[in-house]
Structures are given as C-alpha cells and as structure tokens.
Design a protein around this motif. Structure first.
Motif, short mmCIF file in Angstrom:
data_model
loop_
_atom_site.label_atom_id
_atom_site.label_comp_id
_atom_site.label_asym_id
_atom_site.label_seq_id
_atom_site.Cartn_x
_atom_site.Cartn_y
_atom_site.Cartn_z
N UNK A 1 0.81 -1.23 0.00
CA UNK A 1 0.00 0.00 0.00
C UNK A 1 0.84 1.27 0.00
N UNK A 2 2.03 1.23 -0.57
CA UNK A 2 2.89 2.41 -0.59
C UNK A 2 2.77 3.15 -1.92
N UNK A 3 3.10 4.43 -1.89
CA UNK A 3 3.14 5.27 -3.10
C UNK A 3 4.57 5.76 -3.27
N UNK B 1 3.41 3.33 -8.23
CA UNK B 1 4.67 3.98 -8.60
C UNK B 1 4.36 4.95 -9.73
N UNK B 2 4.70 6.24 -9.56
CA UNK B 2 4.30 7.23 -10.57
C UNK B 2 5.36 8.29 -10.81
N UNK B 3 5.34 8.80 -12.05
CA UNK B 3 6.15 9.96 -12.46
C UNK B 3 7.65 9.74 -12.28
N UNK B 4 8.12 8.57 -12.68
CA UNK B 4 9.56 8.27 -12.63
C UNK B 4 10.07 7.95 -14.03
N UNK C 1 1.84 0.86 -11.93
CA UNK C 1 3.03 1.62 -12.29
C UNK C 1 2.63 2.58 -13.41
N UNK C 2 2.52 3.86 -13.09
CA UNK C 2 2.11 4.89 -14.05
C UNK C 2 3.23 5.92 -14.15
N UNK C 3 4.02 5.84 -15.21
CA UNK C 3 5.17 6.72 -15.36
C UNK C 3 4.82 8.02 -16.08
N UNK C 4 3.55 8.16 -16.43
CA UNK C 4 3.03 9.43 -16.93
C UNK C 4 3.79 9.94 -18.16
#
Length: 411
Positions: free
Chosen positions: A326-328, A355-358, A380-383
């Motif tokens: 449950x981590x962001x 996991x986002x924006x990396x 996992x959303x790297x945007x």
C-alpha cells in the motif's frame, strides 16, 4: 547503586537509542545482529576510499552524469563512515546497558516494541515515542529518522499518524542501522488500526456498494464531504492491512479507486471507514531517498514516499526480505527511480503499491546486481516521462501478477 557522572552520560545515550525499553533477550539479539553488520560496512567503506573507480564504473552504467557520479561517490563514503560509527556505538551502548542491569545499577521496565510518530504534534527531543499522546515523558516522535537511524530490534514497529500537515522527513536521506528477521521483521506502517483515533465512520453519511474487481464504489448518498482523493478507505468488516484502498476521485455518490477492489465483502449496504491520507515522506522535488544497505527484513505499509533521487525513492543494497504494501512511490517526472536494487542481490515484494512519475519504476542498477522483484496488484504509471520504463534490469528477474503498467515511454 548510583551511576557515576560518566555512566549517567552513557545512560542518556542508552535512552536516546531506546535500549532501556528492551527486554534482555532483545538486547542479546540486537548485539549480535548489529555487530555482524560491521565487517560488510568496513568492506564497503574500503571500496569507496581505495577503489572509488569501481564505484564510478558501476554508476556510469546506470546513466548518471559525471557530476552526479562524483557527488554519489562522496555521498557513499560519508554514508559508510556514518554507518560504521553508528553500529560500533550501538554495540557499545548495548554492552553498557547489559552491564548496568547485571550490576544492579539500573532498574528497567521493558514495555515492548511499538513506537508512535506524529509529524504535527510529536517531538524527537522530549518524547520517547512510546505512546500516541503525551502524558509525562512519553508521547510520539515527529520524524521517521528517530525510528530508523537508532537501534532497533526484530519486531519493532513504528505507527505513523495519517492526515497530518507536516511531512515525516528531516530533509535528508533516511538511513537504517538495524535488521529484523524472517519471522519478525521491523515494521513501518501508517495508522491502520486507529491508534491515534482519527478514523471516520462513513456509514454515518452513507453505505456502500462494492463489486469485486471494480475500481468504482457507489454510495447511498453524497459522500464528498467526508471522503476526498488521496484518502484510504476500507470495509469495516475487513482487515485494513489487507483490503484498504486509495481513493483516486470522488464525485457525489461515486468513489473511484486507483486499484480494483479484491476484498471479500462485495455487495450493497456495506459500512466503510475512512483512515484519511497517508503519511508523506519528502517532497516530489527533494533529492533524498530511503537507503537500505545490509538492513534485512523490513516491512513498510501505507507510506507516501516522494523524491527525485536518481538512485530511487528507495535504494536497496545487499539486502533481503523487504516488503512494501500500500505504498506510493512518487517522482517529479525527471530522471528519478521508484525502487532501485543497487549492486548486490536484492529481494523485494511490492503489493498493492503505486509507482508514478519516474524515469524507471523498478531498477536493477548494474551488471553486478541481481534484483528479484515480486509485484502483486500494483499500478506503475510513469506518466509518459521521456524514455521511461516500468522495469529496467541489467540482471535479475521480476514476477508480475495482476498489475497495471501504463505511461511508460520506452516499455
């Protein structure tokens, strides 16, 4: 017997490390586990001081610029110097505490291994971290550093209050000095059991209808006044550690989750609880990270970890037995990484995380690394960060089950 003035100074240091709260058998385990780390840290420090070109070559493989590589070499040397001194200090203080007890110079009242951290109301200096509210000399700490950088025993647990304004960092890397065991990991968790009394019963406003495998929850009335994007909610009849979910958006009676609901309470008329937003560590633009190095068996749950460190929101080196639930892991859209398996073998479980924006979600950083990732029910959303990858591995393996990858520019 009375402590001498010199012994009183040592006793104050013992209390800073919370060693006075440990049972005798915990002190024995702690002395052994901390002493066992020292040779590896000495080897790592020797590598940095005398074979720094090897480090430069390994860092060059990961795509860092020359100026970033030189800064990282200095940072690694400084870190290993700190860690060696810290481990030696901890072992010495444990030996002093054991001697004080054996000689009858102190009377201790061990209370166990649970600590409380409240970034808005806690204090790292005057409180001992042993209670959620302050009455006498107890009360919560303010930062996570107070828990991780001092001596910990297997099974120690830090509970972080949700919904606070202040962050849980002190604007520097989060260092670790201790290890748990496979049966008794050290735990860092958001308050999932209402230890601080902040939970909100949503049934006072509306009941919920849930469908297994769906990201949409429909409430019987407008819920927007008591639930917002970023909150974590769960069905009251379920275990929050297993089936709490992060809210993506709220529109009157409709709540959309980031991850699909997979609990066992699907149906209508359900009572739900809002635990509020997660504890936040660092800013998205802060160049800091969590640095596990030889620190085994840690479980982290419900923490929002941010930053743009190219070595990851979390760096894991020469470790085993790490689990994140449950981590962001949030970057800033630049060259940062979510979780970085550095150098030597890394084993890590990621469950129900985002996991986002990396630039890279998960990385095995060099050809000498052997990261083994298990990714379950995660997003996992790297945007669409340029040249971004969900998993970037020079070696190692990844087992991915029921997880969603999107916004990766290069795969």
């Amino acid at each position: 017997m009375v402590l001498t003035p010199d012994e009183q100074i040592i006793d104050a240091e013992i209390k800073t490390q919370s060693l006075h709260l440990k049972f005798d058998e915990q002190l024995i385990e702690m002395a052994q586990s901390h002493a066992a780390k020292i040779p590896q840290v000495e080897n790592d420090l020797d590598k940095g001081l005398n074979f720094s070109d090897v480090i430069r070559w390994e860092l060059k493989e990961s795509g860092l610029l020359s100026v970033e590589i030189e800064a990282e070499v200095v940072q690694q040397i400084t870190y290993y110097q700190w860690k060696k001194a810290q481990l030696i200090k901890i072992v010495s203080l444990i030996e002093s505490e054991q001697a004080f007890r054996k000689d009858g110079k102190v009377i201790r009242k061990p209370i166990g291994t649970v600590y409380y951290i409240d970034s808005d109301n806690g204090n790292d200096t005057t409180n001992d971290g042993t209670s959620a509210t302050k009455t006498n000399g107890d009360g919560p700490w303010a930062t996570l550093d107070k828990f991780t950088e001092n001596a910990r025993s297997a099974g120690d647990k830090a509970i972080l209050r949700r919904g606070m304004t202040n962050r849980y960092d002190n604007a520097s890397d989060l260092q670790f000095s201790s290890s748990g065991t496979i049966d008794n990991p050290i735990i860092i968790t958001a308050d999932n059991a209402n230890a601080f009394g902040d939970d909100v019963d949503l049934s006072a406003t509306a009941t919920a209808t849930l469908t297994f495998g769906s990201k949409t929850i429909t409430f019987s009335a407008d819920i927007s006044g008591v639930c917002a994007a970023g909150d974590w909610i769960y069905v009251a009849a379920e275990d929050a550690d297993e089936f709490a979910y992060e809210v993506d958006s709220v529109s009157t009676v409709t709540v959309t989750l980031f991850l699909p609901y997979k609990g066992v309470q699907a149906g209508s008329g359900k009572t739900m609880t809002n635990m509020q937003s997660p504890p936040i560590w660092n800013t998205a633009a802060g160049n800091f990270q969590w640095n596990f190095d030889g620190d085994n068996y840690w479980k982290v749950q419900g923490i929002h970890i941010r930053g743009l460190d190219t070595n990851g929101n979390v760096g894991i080196d020469t470790c085993t037995g790490h689990a994140f639930y449950d981590c962001i892991f949030e970057g800033s859209g630049g060259s940062s990484t979510g979780i970085n398996g550095n150098d030597d073998a890394t084993e890590c479980l990621i469950k129900k995380c985002r996991i986002l924006d990396h630039l890279s979600g998960l990385v095995s950083v060099s050809s000498s690394g052997l990261a083994r990732w298990i990714v379950l029910d995660s997003l996992v959303d790297l945007n669409s960060v340029g040249s971004s990858r969900g998993i970037k591995a020079f070696s190692g393996s990844a087992l991915v089950i029921d997880s969603e990858f999107k916004g990766a520019d290069a795969g």
